[in-house]
Structure formats: structure tokens, C-alpha cells
Scaffold this active site. Sequence first.
Site, PDB file in Angstrom:
ATOM      1  CG  ASP A 106      20.278  11.047 -45.622  1.00 51.07           C
ATOM      2  OD1 ASP A 106      19.879  10.357 -45.899  1.00 51.07           O
ATOM      3  OD2 ASP A 106      18.986  12.234 -45.594  1.00 51.07           O
TER       4      ASP A 106
ATOM      5  N   GLY B 139      21.317   9.294 -49.963  1.00 50.40           N
ATOM      6  CA  GLY B 139      19.673   8.562 -50.321  1.00 50.40           C
ATOM      7  C   GLY B 139      20.191   8.634 -52.047  1.00 50.40           C
TER       8      GLY B 139
ATOM      9  NE  ARG C 243      19.834  16.906 -53.392  1.00 49.57           N
ATOM     10  CZ  ARG C 243      19.700  18.228 -54.363  1.00 49.57           C
ATOM     11  NH1 ARG C 243      19.737  17.720 -55.871  1.00 49.57           N
ATOM     12  NH2 ARG C 243      20.456  18.780 -53.471  1.00 49.57           N
TER      13      ARG C 243
ATOM     14  CG  ASP D  84      16.359   5.928 -45.347  1.00 48.78           C
ATOM     15  OD1 ASP D  84      15.988   4.973 -44.837  1.00 48.78           O
ATOM     16  OD2 ASP D  84      15.298   6.600 -46.988  1.00 48.78           O
ATOM     17  NE  ARG D  85      10.504   2.607 -44.047  1.00 43.96           N
ATOM     18  CZ  ARG D  85       9.948   1.656 -43.663  1.00 43.96           C
ATOM     19  NH1 ARG D  85      10.508   1.134 -44.371  1.00 43.96           N
ATOM     20  NH2 ARG D  85       9.047   1.807 -44.055  1.00 43.96           N
TER      21      ARG D  85
ATOM     22  CG  ASP E 199      11.388  10.826 -46.411  1.00 46.01           C
ATOM     23  OD1 ASP E 199      12.350  11.562 -46.400  1.00 46.01           O
ATOM     24  OD2 ASP E 199      12.801  10.160 -45.328  1.00 46.01           O
TER      25      ASP E 199
ATOM     26  CB  THR F 260      14.190   7.887 -54.706  1.00 48.05           C
ATOM     27  OG1 THR F 260      14.746   9.709 -55.519  1.00 48.05           O
ATOM     28  CG2 THR F 260      13.662   7.190 -55.771  1.00 48.05           C
TER      29      THR F 260
END
Length: 246
Positions: free
Chosen positions: A6, A8, A11, A102-103, A122, A125
Site C-alpha cells: 500500500d 500512500g 508512507r 486504496d479506496r 480512511d 493525508t
Amino acid sequence: MNLLVDVGNRRIKWALAAPGKWQVNDGVPYGDGMSAILDKIWRDLPVPDRVVISSVAGQEPARQLEQWIAHHWSSRIHIVQAQAELLGVQNYYTNPVSLGSDRWAALIAARAMTQDPVCVVDCGTALTLDALSVRGEFLGGVILPGVATMRASLLTHTQGVRETLGNAADCFARSTADGVAAGTLFGSVGAIERVIEEYRRRLGKAMQVIITGGDAAELVPHLRFSAVLAPDLVLKGLALIAEQLP
């Protein structure tokens, strides 16, 4: 064994998944040097059969990630992209593939956790809230700046705010740093509660709330409703996606 990744905006998190095994890393910031970071964090990993990646970080970090994997391993690589339907979730976005991966992965995981209507929150950021009906229909969602993004914006766009990491516990703040910390925290909480109220009007009182992301643990104690804290939600969704790949 699958390596689930994952990526982001700030990160990179990952998990190793195999029958009877689930090993999660909390993640590290990667900055501008993805390859150098991977040399440190993945050099001792066993070679995975497949690497399943969700990335919202833009083209360059994703390119460096794929190059590193191809150079060091012979693993198959699958880049997750939202689609119209998968694993019981129907994507009602106007352009389904434009939904963040990610969603999408988080919605897949949420659907596996409950067959009730659910809101996935979620807190990263960006702060996103996504609504999933009892039939597994992703009806849409909202996107706001996350806590850290709001604080950074004040540093960038104001002259009087030079500190943001104060005490967020009290709205009666007596310093600028405390005022920013509390304001951004309680502002995020208020936004979440307001959107949840809107979603429940359509999805019903049985709607569950699942919350994830780096700021989730800080926000949950202030919410005036119950929520399931699921820190590995995106990675769990990637694991489910990986299981159905040929």
C-alpha cells in the site's frame, strides 16, 4: 506467498500473506528515494510469488517500485485498479477506474467484513468517507484534507501560524500550536460525524462505520458513535484481490 503493498502519499506499508500467515509492517516514509528505502526494508524478505500493489503516489514512486521488484525478484506484479465490479462490490463511480485503488481495496475488505451497509472512513493525508449499500453498491464518497494536510496548509498559507504540533485535547486552546492541533482534530471529527449523519439518512441506522488510516486511532476516541478500527483495511482488501487472481 503474496506481498501486499500500500503506497500512500507519504508512507509505504506492506504485508506478507500466505495460508495461515499474516505479517504486517506498520510502514515507513519513503520521501523521494523509493529505491533506497526498499533496499533497507525489503532486502531480507523471502521472494514472494506475487506482489499486489495499490499506489496513490503518482507515476515516479510506482515506477521505482516496479523497477526494484523486477531487478531483485522474479515475482509476478499486479497493479490494482478500481473496476466496475469485484468480489461483491459494485462501483457506481461515474468513471469506475478513476476511483483510488486504496479506496477500492478498502471497500473490498469492508464488504468481506460485513453484509450490512457500511461507511469506510480512511484518515490519511486525505480524509475519505465512502458509502457501501447493503447490496454492495459503492454509492460514492467525499474527500477532505487530512489532519496533517490541514496543519501543513496553515503553515504554508498564513504568516501567524508557525507551530501546529500542540495539545489537541482541549478546544479552549491558549496557544497557537494548541489551537491548530485542536482545531484540525475536532474539525476532522465534526466533518466525519456530519457526513455519517447524511449517509445514515440514506442507508439506515444499521449502517456500520469502519475506520482506518494513520490518524484513525487519534480520531476514534472523539467520535460520538461506535466505529470499528481496522488499521490494515487496505492491505486486507489487497489480500482478497490477490486470492482471486489467476
